[in-house]
Design a protein around this motif. Structure first.
Motif, PDB file in Angstrom:
ATOM      1  N   ALA A 228       6.268  -1.856   6.940  1.00  0.00           N
ATOM      2  CA  ALA A 228       4.955  -1.397   7.378  1.00  0.00           C
ATOM      3  C   ALA A 228       5.119  -0.454   8.565  1.00  0.00           C
ATOM      4  CB  ALA A 228       4.081  -2.584   7.755  1.00  0.00           C
ATOM      5  N   ALA A 229       4.544   0.746   8.454  1.00  0.00           N
ATOM      6  CA  ALA A 229       4.725   1.759   9.488  1.00  0.00           C
ATOM      7  C   ALA A 229       3.432   2.100  10.221  1.00  0.00           C
ATOM      8  CB  ALA A 229       5.303   3.043   8.878  1.00  0.00           C
ATOM      9  N   GLU A 230       2.290   1.769   9.624  1.00  0.00           N
ATOM     10  CA  GLU A 230       1.029   2.202  10.213  1.00  0.00           C
ATOM     11  C   GLU A 230      -0.122   1.340   9.711  1.00  0.00           C
ATOM     12  OE1 GLU A 230      -0.942   6.527   9.922  1.00  0.00           O
ATOM     13  OE2 GLU A 230      -1.546   5.161   8.317  1.00  0.00           O
ATOM     14  N   ILE A 231      -1.063   1.056  10.608  1.00  0.00           N
ATOM     15  CA  ILE A 231      -2.390   0.573  10.238  1.00  0.00           C
ATOM     16  C   ILE A 231      -3.353   1.718  10.490  1.00  0.00           C
ATOM     17  CG2 ILE A 231      -4.290  -0.959  10.854  1.00  0.00           C
ATOM     18  CD1 ILE A 231      -2.250  -3.090  11.585  1.00  0.00           C
ATOM     19  N   ARG A 232      -4.237   1.950   9.535  1.00  0.00           N
ATOM     20  CA  ARG A 232      -5.243   3.006   9.693  1.00  0.00           C
ATOM     21  C   ARG A 232      -6.592   2.438   9.259  1.00  0.00           C
ATOM     22  NH1 ARG A 232      -4.434   9.114   7.540  1.00  0.00           N
ATOM     23  NH2 ARG A 232      -2.460   8.643   8.563  1.00  0.00           N
ATOM     24  N   VAL A 233      -7.569   2.488  10.162  1.00  0.00           N
ATOM     25  CA  VAL A 233      -8.918   2.028   9.844  1.00  0.00           C
ATOM     26  C   VAL A 233      -9.843   3.235   9.893  1.00  0.00           C
ATOM     27  CG1 VAL A 233     -10.813   0.482  10.449  1.00  0.00           C
ATOM     28  CG2 VAL A 233      -8.437  -0.259  10.794  1.00  0.00           C
ATOM     29  N   SER A 234     -10.368   3.604   8.727  1.00  0.00           N
ATOM     30  CA  SER A 234     -11.237   4.774   8.602  1.00  0.00           C
ATOM     31  C   SER A 234     -12.654   4.295   8.314  1.00  0.00           C
ATOM     32  CB  SER A 234     -10.763   5.673   7.456  1.00  0.00           C
ATOM     33  OG  SER A 234      -9.394   6.000   7.598  1.00  0.00           O
ATOM     34  N   ARG A 235     -13.591   4.737   9.130  1.00  0.00           N
ATOM     35  CA  ARG A 235     -14.992   4.389   8.913  1.00  0.00           C
ATOM     36  C   ARG A 235     -15.732   5.657   8.518  1.00  0.00           C
ATOM     37  NH1 ARG A 235     -17.240  -0.554  12.453  1.00  0.00           N
ATOM     38  NH2 ARG A 235     -15.881  -2.124  11.525  1.00  0.00           N
ATOM     39  N   CYS A 236     -16.223   5.664   7.284  1.00  0.00           N
ATOM     40  CA  CYS A 236     -16.657   6.900   6.620  1.00  0.00           C
ATOM     41  C   CYS A 236     -18.154   6.926   6.380  1.00  0.00           C
ATOM     42  CB  CYS A 236     -15.950   7.030   5.266  1.00  0.00           C
ATOM     43  SG  CYS A 236     -14.168   6.730   5.321  1.00  0.00           S
ATOM     44  N   ASP A 237     -18.762   8.046   6.744  1.00  0.00           N
ATOM     45  CA  ASP A 237     -20.145   8.321   6.367  1.00  0.00           C
ATOM     46  C   ASP A 237     -20.118   8.917   4.965  1.00  0.00           C
ATOM     47  OD1 ASP A 237     -22.768   9.090   6.089  1.00  0.00           O
ATOM     48  OD2 ASP A 237     -22.638  10.760   7.520  1.00  0.00           O
ATOM     49  N   THR A 238     -20.616   8.178   3.999  1.00  0.00           N
ATOM     50  CA  THR A 238     -20.537   8.622   2.605  1.00  0.00           C
ATOM     51  C   THR A 238     -21.857   9.237   2.110  1.00  0.00           C
ATOM     52  OG1 THR A 238     -21.051   6.382   1.861  1.00  0.00           O
ATOM     53  CG2 THR A 238     -18.718   6.991   2.005  1.00  0.00           C
ATOM     54  N   THR A 239     -22.629   9.793   3.051  1.00  0.00           N
ATOM     55  CA  THR A 239     -23.863  10.472   2.658  1.00  0.00           C
ATOM     56  C   THR A 239     -23.572  11.622   1.707  1.00  0.00           C
ATOM     57  OG1 THR A 239     -24.793   9.959   4.833  1.00  0.00           O
ATOM     58  CG2 THR A 239     -25.936  11.625   3.523  1.00  0.00           C
ATOM     59  N   ARG A 240     -22.477  12.341   1.976  1.00  0.00           N
ATOM     60  CA  ARG A 240     -22.141  13.525   1.184  1.00  0.00           C
ATOM     61  C   ARG A 240     -20.819  13.382   0.433  1.00  0.00           C
ATOM     62  NH1 ARG A 240     -23.700  14.630   6.217  1.00  0.00           N
ATOM     63  NH2 ARG A 240     -25.638  15.800   6.564  1.00  0.00           N
ATOM     64  N   SER A 241     -20.280  12.184   0.381  1.00  0.00           N
ATOM     65  CA  SER A 241     -18.970  11.990  -0.247  1.00  0.00           C
ATOM     66  C   SER A 241     -18.863  10.561  -0.751  1.00  0.00           C
ATOM     67  CB  SER A 241     -17.843  12.270   0.768  1.00  0.00           C
ATOM     68  OG  SER A 241     -17.939  11.376   1.871  1.00  0.00           O
ATOM     69  N   ARG A 242     -17.737  10.243  -1.410  1.00  0.00           N
ATOM     70  CA  ARG A 242     -17.500   8.886  -1.863  1.00  0.00           C
ATOM     71  C   ARG A 242     -16.002   8.665  -2.041  1.00  0.00           C
ATOM     72  NH1 ARG A 242     -20.695   9.539  -7.531  1.00  0.00           N
ATOM     73  NH2 ARG A 242     -19.516  11.253  -8.451  1.00  0.00           N
ATOM     74  N   TYR A 243     -15.652   7.390  -2.148  1.00  0.00           N
ATOM     75  CA  TYR A 243     -14.258   6.980  -2.342  1.00  0.00           C
ATOM     76  C   TYR A 243     -13.949   7.015  -3.842  1.00  0.00           C
ATOM     77  CZ  TYR A 243     -10.096   3.947  -2.103  1.00  0.00           C
ATOM     78  OH  TYR A 243      -8.848   3.427  -2.212  1.00  0.00           O
ATOM     79  N   ALA A 244     -12.791   7.557  -4.190  1.00  0.00           N
ATOM     80  CA  ALA A 244     -12.391   7.612  -5.611  1.00  0.00           C
ATOM     81  C   ALA A 244     -10.926   7.229  -5.726  1.00  0.00           C
ATOM     82  CB  ALA A 244     -12.605   9.009  -6.175  1.00  0.00           C
ATOM     83  N   ALA A 245     -10.622   6.335  -6.666  1.00  0.00           N
ATOM     84  CA  ALA A 245      -9.243   5.917  -6.914  1.00  0.00           C
ATOM     85  C   ALA A 245      -9.018   5.822  -8.413  1.00  0.00           C
ATOM     86  CB  ALA A 245      -8.951   4.583  -6.244  1.00  0.00           C
ATOM     87  N   ASP A 246      -7.885   6.330  -8.859  1.00  0.00           N
ATOM     88  CA  ASP A 246      -7.487   6.212 -10.256  1.00  0.00           C
ATOM     89  C   ASP A 246      -6.559   5.022 -10.402  1.00  0.00           C
ATOM     90  OD1 ASP A 246      -8.898   8.513 -11.013  1.00  0.00           O
ATOM     91  OD2 ASP A 246      -7.245   9.782 -10.343  1.00  0.00           O
ATOM     92  N   ILE A 247      -6.825   4.144 -11.347  1.00  0.00           N
ATOM     93  CA  ILE A 247      -6.012   2.950 -11.569  1.00  0.00           C
ATOM     94  C   ILE A 247      -5.346   3.074 -12.931  1.00  0.00           C
ATOM     95  CG2 ILE A 247      -6.043   0.441 -11.792  1.00  0.00           C
ATOM     96  CD1 ILE A 247      -8.570   0.456 -10.042  1.00  0.00           C
ATOM     97  N   GLU A 248      -4.014   2.958 -12.929  1.00  0.00           N
ATOM     98  CA  GLU A 248      -3.263   3.089 -14.172  1.00  0.00           C
ATOM     99  C   GLU A 248      -2.761   1.729 -14.642  1.00  0.00           C
ATOM    100  OE1 GLU A 248      -0.170   5.899 -13.498  1.00  0.00           O
ATOM    101  OE2 GLU A 248      -1.555   7.551 -13.126  1.00  0.00           O
TER     102      GLU A 248
END
Length: 248
Positions: A228-248
């Motif tokens: 483990a090299a990093e913790i990153r906590v992102s708090r996002c305003d999704t008014t104009r965007s959204r989270y997208a992930a492709d699952i294989e």
């Protein structure tokens, strides 16, 4: 010249031979035996070194290429992948527009400090509670609009002199900095999502009301050796965007 393999391939192991070779190659990359951008020995040389067939080596190399750890150039050779800004964003940045088109964030650093790891942070990073961390806060802009408030935590023992320009727009992605300055290549991330309310600090920087809904993405990034090299906590305003992930 890179060091020779430190451990042989064991033919009695449950793992397939190609998977064992893949693990040994990854360990060598992670230890700095081959640097980002460096060309590996050819398949015949690797096969002789690990005492396996050329086909086994080829399968291991193909698996590493699929995992974006290697780049194979036809007629030239096989190279350790070098993170670029675009590649890091394509592989690890999962916020898209409402039309599903990829977005390219701009980042401005707000602060950089050191702090002591809390028990939960230490557990996620595999370090002792109270160990020293670099803590970086930044804003990420999407199409010129502040959209993500982000905190990044990195063990100081891993990257002692990590420094970013506070108050300036970042030219490089953090993962490019980790690789280029410290030889740490991020290979995978683990993310957890949650709905949260904007704090006063987040609301001020994102130009929102206190308590406005945000999407929290809590990530741990791991290097090629699974550290483990990093913790990153992102708090996002999704008014104009959204989270997208492709699952294989």
């Amino acid at each position: 010249m890179a060091d020779k393999a430190s451990s042989p391939v064991g033919r009695t192991e449950y793992q397939p031979l190609y998977a064992q070779v893949k693990s040994l190659l990854l360990k060598r990359i992670g230890s700095g035996g081959w640097k980002p951008g460096e060309m590996l020995p050819n398949e015949n040389e690797l096969a002789a070194e690990y005492n396996v067939s050329q086909g086994t080596v080829r399968k291991a190399l193909m698996a590493l290429e699929a995992g974006k750890m290697l780049i194979r150039r036809q007629g030239v050779g096989t190279f350790v992948a070098r993170h670029s800004r675009d590649q890091a964003l394509f592989q690890f940045f999962r916020i898209v527009g409402l039309d599903d088109k990829r977005l390219t964030p701009a980042s401005k650093v707000l602060t950089q400090r050191t702090a002591r790891a809390k028990s939960d942070q230490a557990a996620r990073l595999g370090i002792e509670p109270g160990a020293s961390l670099h803590t970086i806060a930044r804003i990420r802009f999407l199409n010129g609009i502040p959209a993500i408030f982000e905190r990044i935590l990195v063990p100081t023992t891993l990257m002692p002199d990590l420094a970013v320009a506070v108050g300036s727009e970042m030219e490089d992605e953090m993962y490019v900095i980790y690789q280029e300055r410290f030889g740490i290549s991020i290979a995978r991330v683990s993310e957890r999502l949650a709905a949260v309310a904007a704090t006063s600090e987040e609301a001020r920087h994102l130009k929102l009301d206190v308590g406005a809904p945000l999407l929290e993405i809590s990530r741990v990034a791991f290097d090629v050796n699974g550290r483990a090299a990093e913790i990153r906590v992102s708090r996002c305003d999704t008014t104009r965007s959204r989270y997208a992930a492709d699952i294989e």
